[in-house]
Design a protein around this motif. Sequence first.
Motif, PDB file in Angstrom:
ATOM      1  N   GLY A   1       0.832  -1.311  -0.029  1.00 45.11           N
ATOM      2  CA  GLY A   1       0.125   0.181   0.005  1.00 45.11           C
ATOM      3  C   GLY A   1       0.795   1.378  -0.080  1.00 45.11           C
ATOM      4  O   GLY A   1       0.357   2.244  -0.331  1.00 45.11           O
ATOM      5  N   HIS A   2       2.081   1.195   0.362  1.00 41.75           N
ATOM      6  CA  HIS A   2       2.881   2.285   0.450  1.00 41.75           C
ATOM      7  C   HIS A   2       3.854   2.322  -0.631  1.00 41.75           C
ATOM      8  O   HIS A   2       4.846   3.082  -0.653  1.00 41.75           O
ATOM      9  N   VAL A   3       3.757   1.490  -1.499  1.00 41.22           N
ATOM     10  CA  VAL A   3       4.528   1.688  -2.887  1.00 41.22           C
ATOM     11  C   VAL A   3       4.004   3.168  -3.617  1.00 41.22           C
ATOM     12  O   VAL A   3       3.071   3.425  -3.405  1.00 41.22           O
TER      13      VAL A   3
ATOM     14  N   ARG B   1      -1.944  12.713   0.166  1.00 41.24           N
ATOM     15  CA  ARG B   1      -1.519  12.188   1.467  1.00 41.24           C
ATOM     16  C   ARG B   1      -2.205  10.861   1.809  1.00 41.24           C
ATOM     17  O   ARG B   1      -3.388  10.852   1.557  1.00 41.24           O
ATOM     18  N   CYS B   2      -1.346   9.897   2.184  1.00 38.97           N
ATOM     19  CA  CYS B   2      -1.670   8.581   2.692  1.00 38.97           C
ATOM     20  C   CYS B   2      -1.970   8.749   4.048  1.00 38.97           C
ATOM     21  O   CYS B   2      -1.640   9.365   5.028  1.00 38.97           O
ATOM     22  N   PRO B   3      -2.885   7.537   4.395  1.00 34.54           N
ATOM     23  CA  PRO B   3      -3.119   7.641   5.752  1.00 34.54           C
ATOM     24  C   PRO B   3      -1.950   7.471   6.984  1.00 34.54           C
ATOM     25  O   PRO B   3      -1.880   7.767   7.906  1.00 34.54           O
ATOM     26  N   CYS B   4      -0.719   6.922   6.131  1.00 37.11           N
ATOM     27  CA  CYS B   4       0.209   6.803   7.108  1.00 37.11           C
ATOM     28  C   CYS B   4       1.163   8.229   7.284  1.00 37.11           C
ATOM     29  O   CYS B   4       2.234   7.952   8.020  1.00 37.11           O
ATOM     30  N   GLY B   5       0.670   9.172   6.631  1.00 37.67           N
ATOM     31  CA  GLY B   5       1.249  10.585   6.681  1.00 37.67           C
ATOM     32  C   GLY B   5       2.173  10.822   5.545  1.00 37.67           C
ATOM     33  O   GLY B   5       2.634  11.986   5.241  1.00 37.67           O
TER      34      GLY B   5
HETATM   35 ZN    ZN Z   1       1.235   5.242   3.164  1.00 38.19          ZN
END
Ligand code: ZN
Length: 341
Positions: free
Chosen positions: A164-166, A174-178
Amino acid sequence: MAIRGGIDLGGTKIQAVVVGDRGAVLGSTRLPTPTTGGPPDVAAAMADAVRQAADEAGAVPSDLEGVGVGSPGAVDDSAGTVATARNLPDWLDAYPLRDVLADALGTKVRLGNDVQVATDAEFALGAARPYKSILGVFWGTGVGGGIVLDGKPWLGRSAAGEIGHVVVRIGGRRCPCGRRGGMEAYAGRLALERRARELHDKGNRTRLFEIMEERGRDRLTSGVWARALKAEDPVATKLIDQAVKALGAGVASTVNVLDVEAVVIGGGMGIRLGEPFTNRIREAMMPHLFVDSAPPAVHVAALGDLGGAIGASLLVKPARRRQAATATRPRATRSKARSDK
Ligand SMILES: [Zn+2]
């Protein structure tokens, strides 16, 4: 007959199963995950879920050869702990989940990563049975990934498969991970809901939130998205088109690195939207595949919502899993439930 238990520990639900030989589901219980309290309350609910599933199978927990747990957060099976499970109440410090559950249930307990065990389940019993190397993509609240290489789960130093963080767009949304521009920022259910609210607040016409209320939901579940797409809602259509493109780019980029034989698409969104969207993701991968003359097979997860819990049950007997995967290949057990709740 040997029976085993499996628990899929999620932020909204605890799914427990009791399975027999060949992965047949003999009992199944779903309980809401406690939203208050802390790890002991969650562990107590997990033990309840196993008791109920065992009861449905005509057994008690101490009859089980063992219980496997697929957990979010940082899972350490050798220490028997889970830490930093951010979707669970007050669960940041390492908690001795293995021993607490083993005491409560009177049987041995093994811990594993939730997405990896769901991938292992598809590998041993589901859509990936014909293959030796696969990528599992779990398209739900976030986008998780699991990897099996040459028959063995690949966990890296413990955090492999965070597909998901590729990054699919440098400096992107902005991704929920920041961080910015990750695939999850365009495809995860949480990110999709945030974006839909922004567009709605800006005056874009959408029935997404009406459908949500009609269905008695407090968030845009996969079922709400499916209904809005069917009604050709313009916001839902646009956002899911973007999600499919992001998944295509992220999954194809990962395949360029790993060169797996097959990709299995699961998760609440993946299962709910099913085959037509799996086909669209396959098409969206093509422009990004380096060896586009030999694309991997792309399948929807065959075990449905129970895949995580069934996969957790496989943790109890790792030796049998390879046997199941290569020699006897038991029949898949399909889930009847299809929502992500
Ligand atoms: Zn992310």
